[in-house]
Design a protein around this motif. Structure first.
Motif, mmCIF file in Angstrom:
data_model
loop_
_atom_site.group_PDB
_atom_site.id
_atom_site.type_symbol
_atom_site.label_atom_id
_atom_site.label_comp_id
_atom_site.label_asym_id
_atom_site.label_seq_id
_atom_site.Cartn_x
_atom_site.Cartn_y
_atom_site.Cartn_z
ATOM 1 N N ARG A 41 -9.022 32.386 -20.965
ATOM 2 C CA ARG A 41 -8.646 31.048 -20.579
ATOM 3 C C ARG A 41 -8.621 30.752 -19.133
ATOM 4 N N ILE A 42 -9.277 29.486 -18.636
ATOM 5 C CA ILE A 42 -9.508 29.256 -17.358
ATOM 6 C C ILE A 42 -8.884 27.970 -16.834
ATOM 7 N N ASP A 43 -7.892 27.825 -15.782
ATOM 8 C CA ASP A 43 -7.562 26.547 -15.437
ATOM 9 C C ASP A 43 -7.813 26.577 -14.023
ATOM 10 N N ALA A 44 -8.815 25.704 -13.729
ATOM 11 C CA ALA A 44 -9.466 25.632 -12.481
ATOM 12 C C ALA A 44 -9.817 24.278 -11.935
ATOM 13 N N ASP A 45 -10.179 24.141 -10.661
ATOM 14 C CA ASP A 45 -10.602 22.807 -10.004
ATOM 15 C C ASP A 45 -12.347 22.882 -10.005
ATOM 16 N N VAL A 46 -12.861 23.366 -11.192
ATOM 17 C CA VAL A 46 -14.308 23.551 -11.196
ATOM 18 C C VAL A 46 -14.716 23.241 -12.475
ATOM 19 N N GLY A 47 -16.083 22.629 -12.582
ATOM 20 C CA GLY A 47 -16.546 22.220 -13.677
ATOM 21 C C GLY A 47 -17.091 23.280 -14.782
ATOM 22 N N LEU A 48 -17.036 23.119 -16.078
ATOM 23 C CA LEU A 48 -17.303 24.007 -16.902
ATOM 24 C C LEU A 48 -18.844 24.611 -16.894
ATOM 25 N N GLU A 49 -19.866 24.009 -16.510
ATOM 26 C CA GLU A 49 -21.034 24.559 -16.259
ATOM 27 C C GLU A 49 -21.319 25.574 -14.962
ATOM 28 N N GLU A 50 -20.448 25.342 -13.908
ATOM 29 C CA GLU A 50 -20.372 26.205 -12.769
ATOM 30 C C GLU A 50 -19.539 27.428 -13.340
ATOM 31 N N LEU A 51 -18.505 27.337 -14.200
ATOM 32 C CA LEU A 51 -17.640 28.517 -14.624
ATOM 33 C C LEU A 51 -18.695 29.214 -15.479
ATOM 34 N N LYS A 52 -19.540 28.559 -16.236
ATOM 35 C CA LYS A 52 -20.187 29.345 -17.140
ATOM 36 C C LYS A 52 -21.528 29.990 -16.343
ATOM 37 N N ALA A 53 -21.969 29.443 -15.440
ATOM 38 C CA ALA A 53 -22.731 29.974 -14.758
ATOM 39 C C ALA A 53 -22.408 31.205 -13.938
ATOM 40 N N ALA A 54 -21.143 31.119 -13.333
ATOM 41 C CA ALA A 54 -20.775 32.191 -12.659
ATOM 42 C C ALA A 54 -20.439 33.459 -13.542
ATOM 43 N N ILE A 55 -19.802 33.120 -14.713
ATOM 44 C CA ILE A 55 -19.425 34.140 -15.583
ATOM 45 C C ILE A 55 -20.894 34.896 -16.163
ATOM 46 N N SER A 56 -21.895 33.881 -16.543
ATOM 47 C CA SER A 56 -23.068 34.688 -17.061
ATOM 48 C C SER A 56 -23.876 35.249 -15.718
ATOM 49 N N GLY A 57 -23.723 34.768 -14.898
ATOM 50 C CA GLY A 57 -24.262 35.659 -13.548
ATOM 51 C C GLY A 57 -23.927 36.933 -13.229
#
Length: 68
Positions: A41-57
């Motif tokens: 669970r993430i509460d951040a000032d970042v978009g979903l696609e950026e979060l997914k890309a960082a975790i996948s990366g």
């Protein structure tokens, strides 16, 4: 806030890498990890696609997302 299903998280080290990947985008993010369920669970000032890309990366595929 988002809840992501993150595969390949099997230990505390994995959880730490996922947490660091999110915090590299937003160092004030709130990251709550349920390792047994492989949910983040993430509460951040970042978009979903950026979060997914960082975790996948970081080597952990995101297989499902739910907005909370």
């Amino acid at each position: 806030m988002f809840e992501l299903q993150v595969e390949k998280m099997t230990c505390g080290g994995c959880a730490s890498r996922v947490r660091r990947a999110v915090l590299s985008l937003d160092d004030a993010a709130n990251v709550d990890i349920d390792l047994a369920a492989r949910r983040v669970r993430i509460d951040a000032d970042v978009g979903l696609e950026e979060l997914k890309a960082a975790i996948s990366g970081a080597g952990y595929p995101v297989t499902a997302v739910r907005a909370l």
